[in-house]
Design an enzyme around this catalytic site. Sequence first.
Site, short mmCIF file in Angstrom:
data_model
loop_
_atom_site.label_atom_id
_atom_site.label_comp_id
_atom_site.label_asym_id
_atom_site.label_seq_id
_atom_site.Cartn_x
_atom_site.Cartn_y
_atom_site.Cartn_z
N LYS A 98 0.87 -1.17 0.00
CA LYS A 98 0.00 0.00 0.00
C LYS A 98 0.91 1.21 0.00
O LYS A 98 1.56 1.51 1.00
CB LYS A 98 -0.92 0.00 1.23
N ALA B 223 -9.52 5.65 3.40
CA ALA B 223 -9.37 6.85 4.25
C ALA B 223 -10.61 7.73 4.24
O ALA B 223 -11.27 7.92 3.22
CB ALA B 223 -8.17 7.70 3.84
#
EC number: 2.8.1.10
Lengths: 261, 65
Positions: A97, A185
């Site tokens: 990531k 997020a």
Amino acid sequence: MVDFYGRTFESRLLLGTARYPSPEALGQAVARSGAQIVTVSLRRESAAGAKAGQAFWELVKALGVTILPNTAGCHSVREAVTTARMAREVFGTPWIKLEVIGDDVTLQPDPFALVDATRALVAEGFEVFPYMTEDLVLAEKLVEAGCRVLMPWGAPIGTGRGLNNPYALRLLRRHFPGITLVVDAGIGAPSHAAAAMEMGYDALLINTAVATAGDPPAMAEAFAEAIRAGRRAHEAGLMEPTDLATASTPTFGAPFSPFAG
Amino acid sequence: MRIRLNGEEIDTTAKDLAALIEDRGFDVAGVATALNGEFVPRGLRAETTLAEGDAVEVLRPMQGG
């Protein structure tokens, strides 16, 4: 099933492992949500060699889930590439990531460094999950660089504001039908997660909203349910909103009306 | 010699990265190492010599989002 670089998973919820009140809460959150992928980071071992964090890693290994290491906290291509190489050795996975932070206030990813780091890592055989803004052209560049997964933010990390720019997120979905799209997020509530799934997103990555909930395992389960509901709704085909009312009850045969037949 | 280990100035007699990891009691197989910003794979630690002022990073798995 959701596909990440040729590996398929039943669960469309990826869970972060930070900020839980206890290791037990983390373990139970993963179990109750059914999440099959969790994110972890690499951090400095204490210089005294205290082997801090060993218990954490043992706990995560015991969960039997797939690991997605991140490059959180990196601010340059060089830092991110070095961290990714270190993560590949420790975790034994080509997955990364990729986070390259461009602004310390919003933790907004640096799109230019992100593309450069992606190119470098793909050339080394990494399978990159880029944490990105919802910019369409940035997405194009990342796909050109070899990404088969894109992870646009919903809102800045940890804010819980949900989907700040649903228009751009919809555009991304329409533009990249064959790419696995994950909102990463900013998700604060299961309703945000359901909304992303209704748009046709493939999965969500959630950390703070679960970890800081009053009851993290229960919240993890709530997110899993919302994600399932949103996905099912997307597959079922949502109606188009309209401005004018349309009677759902048939007008034919309505009583007391000279026009209804 | 003095080096920086994870941002802290330390004194060490270790000649190479493998010796430093051993001396400090780090989990040899559980950490990843970098010297002056460049990744050093586990297999190359023993042949990676240390010099005065080097910056060594030793990282291990931690919580992350």
